[in-house]
Motif scaffolding. Structure first.
Motif, PDB file in Angstrom:
ATOM      1  N   THR A  42       0.817  -1.060   0.000  1.00  0.00           N
ATOM      2  CA  THR A  42       0.000   0.000   0.000  1.00  0.00           C
ATOM      3  C   THR A  42       0.886   1.150   0.000  1.00  0.00           C
ATOM      4  O   THR A  42       0.804   1.779  -0.941  1.00  0.00           O
ATOM      5  N   GLY A  44       3.463   4.553   0.512  1.00  0.00           N
ATOM      6  CA  GLY A  44       3.398   5.966   0.760  1.00  0.00           C
ATOM      7  C   GLY A  44       4.692   6.643   0.439  1.00  0.00           C
ATOM      8  O   GLY A  44       5.629   6.041  -0.043  1.00  0.00           O
ATOM      9  N   SER A 306      -2.592   8.503  -1.562  1.00  0.00           N
ATOM     10  CA  SER A 306      -3.814   7.764  -1.275  1.00  0.00           C
ATOM     11  C   SER A 306      -4.425   7.223  -2.557  1.00  0.00           C
ATOM     12  O   SER A 306      -4.127   7.689  -3.659  1.00  0.00           O
ATOM     13  N   SER A 307      -5.317   6.264  -2.385  1.00  0.00           N
ATOM     14  CA  SER A 307      -6.110   5.745  -3.507  1.00  0.00           C
ATOM     15  C   SER A 307      -7.490   6.367  -3.506  1.00  0.00           C
ATOM     16  O   SER A 307      -8.395   5.886  -4.178  1.00  0.00           O
ATOM     17  N   GLU A 519      -3.676  13.402  -0.665  1.00  0.00           N
ATOM     18  CA  GLU A 519      -2.649  12.697   0.087  1.00  0.00           C
ATOM     19  C   GLU A 519      -3.040  12.732   1.560  1.00  0.00           C
ATOM     20  O   GLU A 519      -3.657  13.683   2.028  1.00  0.00           O
ATOM     21  N   THR A 535      -2.666   3.099   1.401  1.00  0.00           N
ATOM     22  CA  THR A 535      -3.274   4.022   0.447  1.00  0.00           C
ATOM     23  C   THR A 535      -4.783   4.153   0.618  1.00  0.00           C
ATOM     24  O   THR A 535      -5.386   5.054   0.046  1.00  0.00           O
TER      25      THR A 535
END
Length: 548
Positions: A42, A44, A306-307, A519, A535
């Motif tokens: 995930t 960052g 982020s997603s 973000e 994310t």
């Protein structure tokens, strides 16, 4: 509450001062508060811990996290918002997990194989017990996956597993899952915390309570029991949820003694609590607070991609938003660049569709809607609404979303549209938008599975109206058919083509105005090591230590 002109200007003045005073040392906001986490739900950028202080990290200590919103439920089958998922992810565990490279790795299952195009076999961890002493085995997996698909439970996470036709116990520690059709992202969906395993005793008690008239999930949410490295301790609604270390955890134990999720709605109070040592982590940090925290000498801000999608949704079942020309006009009137610069201080990227870059199915090859007031006026005139109308914009108690609402309100005023802004507490906001009581609303959606199915199906399939995610109450048979086809198609290239077609249809039909991908900004005390956030906004707490 309703935002008055005075309070609206206060928000704008605060944002203006932030642009003057804050150096570009951080980014975005707290991203989506709803979805895969959910939940699930995930990777960052930036630092993973606070600055080095020379202290010694050791096991133990009581971790305190100050958060914006309280959970709505601690039943992993009973909610679909990030504030709930960040807590649930520490109590419950799933069959499989996703690592920082978006790869499927072991969870409560040690191995898995595809028996045929519709059937998967899973071998389970042995010797795992729930917090109440109940044994984890294949029967429990069946019980959980049957429950999340039970119409009587009406789980908002049903869409994750509705393609499952049977869960069969092969032996004590082997289970087979059969789907109605080949479903490519099944493993990704099983990694979502909506597939968190609940104690069988809790499930039985919850069903018994339902027979007596209680709501589904009431027993489970009040006393959640999973297999995770933290155990539930207490929940003072609106104030704090506390978890304690699971001393009998089957795997590597968590390092701190407890974690408290303390609800602190005021951003300035959260920042002050971090600087004075009253809390160890705060979520979110507002962009205008980044420089202050980074220069505090006791904490720093972690910035993570982020997603998530931030969006302005329309209730497509209400006039005039049942007219796609009106929806397109408002989408054209939204200045995404102004939102990103004025609210997020240029941290974040404009959204051209529902999927963030890096999500399977994302494409830039679509004719996206761009800011154009002249075209917006022309479309309103074509819709017979050049004289405008009155409406409302709903949002929750998130300052950034409130600021977005102000900017949208001002743009709409140029089209003779009078939009009143109403602000609600997050739980009430979710309930009322799920019930379809709104006109326009501002919300977010994260993508914890990393797949287009999660980022599109719940938001736009007509079967998902309301609580599961489709709060626009959008219905388009062509979109439904393509989303169903995307679930059934096994070839990745063919799936990508399907989702690209859906993205263009959604752009043309405009059930929502896609705003931006943000973000995450988290304030971390320098004494805290090992913290990260994925994310989809889920905290990774297992390796956290506090320097003594």
């Amino acid at each position: 509450m309703k935002l008055t002109n005075k309070s609206l200007w206060a928000i704008l003045i605060t944002l203006a001062l932030a642009l003057i005073l804050a150096a570009c040392a951080g980014g975005g906001g707290n991203g989506a508060e709803e979805g895969g986490t959910e939940g699930g739900e995930t990777g960052g950028t930036g630092t993973e811990d606070g600055a080095e202080t020379g202290g010694e990290a050791a096991a133990g200590g009581d971790l305190i996290i100050a958060v914006l919103s309280d959970a709505s439920s601690l039943d992993p089958h009973g909610s679909n918002d990030v504030p709930s998922s960040v807590v649930q992810a520490n109590i419950y565990e799933t069959l499989v997990n996703r690592n920082e490279n978006n790869e499927i790795v072991e969870g409560l299952a040690t191995s898995w194989e595809q028996v045929d195009e519709n059937t998967w076999s899973f071998t389970l961890q042995e010797g795992v017990t729930f917090h109440d002493g109940e044994e984890f085995n294949a029967e429990v997996v069946k019980m959980n996956l049957d429950r999340v698909r039970d119409e009587a439970v009406a789980s908002p996470r049903y869409f994750l597993y509705e393609m499952i036709t049977s869960v069969d116990v092969v032996s004590d520690y082997e289970v087979e899952i059969t789907t109605e059709y080949p479903f490519a992202p099944l493993l990704a969906h099983l990694s979502h915390n909506g597939g968190g395993m609940i104690s069988p005793a809790s499930i039985e008690a919850d069903y018994a309570a339902m027979e007596s008239g209680s709501d589904p999930g009431s027993v489970i949410s009040e006393g959640p029991v999973g297999t995770g490295f933290f155990k539930f301790d207490s929940w003072n609604a609106g104030s704090e949820i506390k978890l304690v270390k699971n001393e009998e955890y089957w795997g590597e134990p968590v390092k701190v003694d407890s974690v408290a999720f303390r609800v602190v709605p005021d951003s300035q109070v959260r920042a002050a609590d971090l600087e004075t040592g009253n809390v160890h982590i705060i979520d979110p940090v507002q962009p205008n607070e980044v420089d202050r925290i980074n220069n505090s000498g006791v904490a720093s801000v972690m910035q993570t991609a982020s997603s998530s999608l931030a969006y302005l949704g329309f209730n497509t079942e209400k006039e005039p938003f049942n007219n796609p020309l009106v929806r397109q006009a408002i989408s054209l009137a939204v200045d995404r660049e102004a939102i990103i610069s004025g609210v997020y201080e240029n941290y974040g990227i404009p959204a051209i569709g529902p999927l963030a870059p890096g999500i399977f199915g994302y494409t830039e090859d679509i004719d996206a809607i761009e800011y154009n007031m002249d075209e917006a006026r022309a479309l309103l005139e074509e819709a017979g609404m050049s004289d405008g109308f009155s409406t409302t914009i709903w949002t929750n108690d998130n300052p950034q979303r409130q600021a977005i609402a102000v900017l949208v309100q001002e743009s709409l005023a140029e089209l003779n549209i009078t939009a009143e802004i109403e602000v609600m507490e997050f739980g009430a906001y979710l309930d009322q938008t799920a019930a379809g009581e709104h006109d326009m609303f501002i919300l977010g959606w994260s993508n914890p599975t990393g797949d287009a199915d999660y980022g599109m199906y719940a938001l736009f399939h007509s079967s998902q109206k309301g609580n599961p995610g489709n709060r626009s109450f959008y219905e388009n048979p062509e979109v439904d058919a393509l989303l169903d086809e995307g679930r059934r198609e096994a070839d990745p290239a063919a799936r990508e083509a399907i989702y690209a077609e859906v993205a263009q249809l959604l752009t043309d039909d405009a059930p929502m105005a896609f705003l931006l991908h943000t973000e995450y900004l988290n304030g971390i005390a320098d004494t805290v090591k090992g913290f990260s956030i994925d994310t989809s906004g889920i905290y990774q707490l297992k390796d956290v230590t506090i320097e003594q």
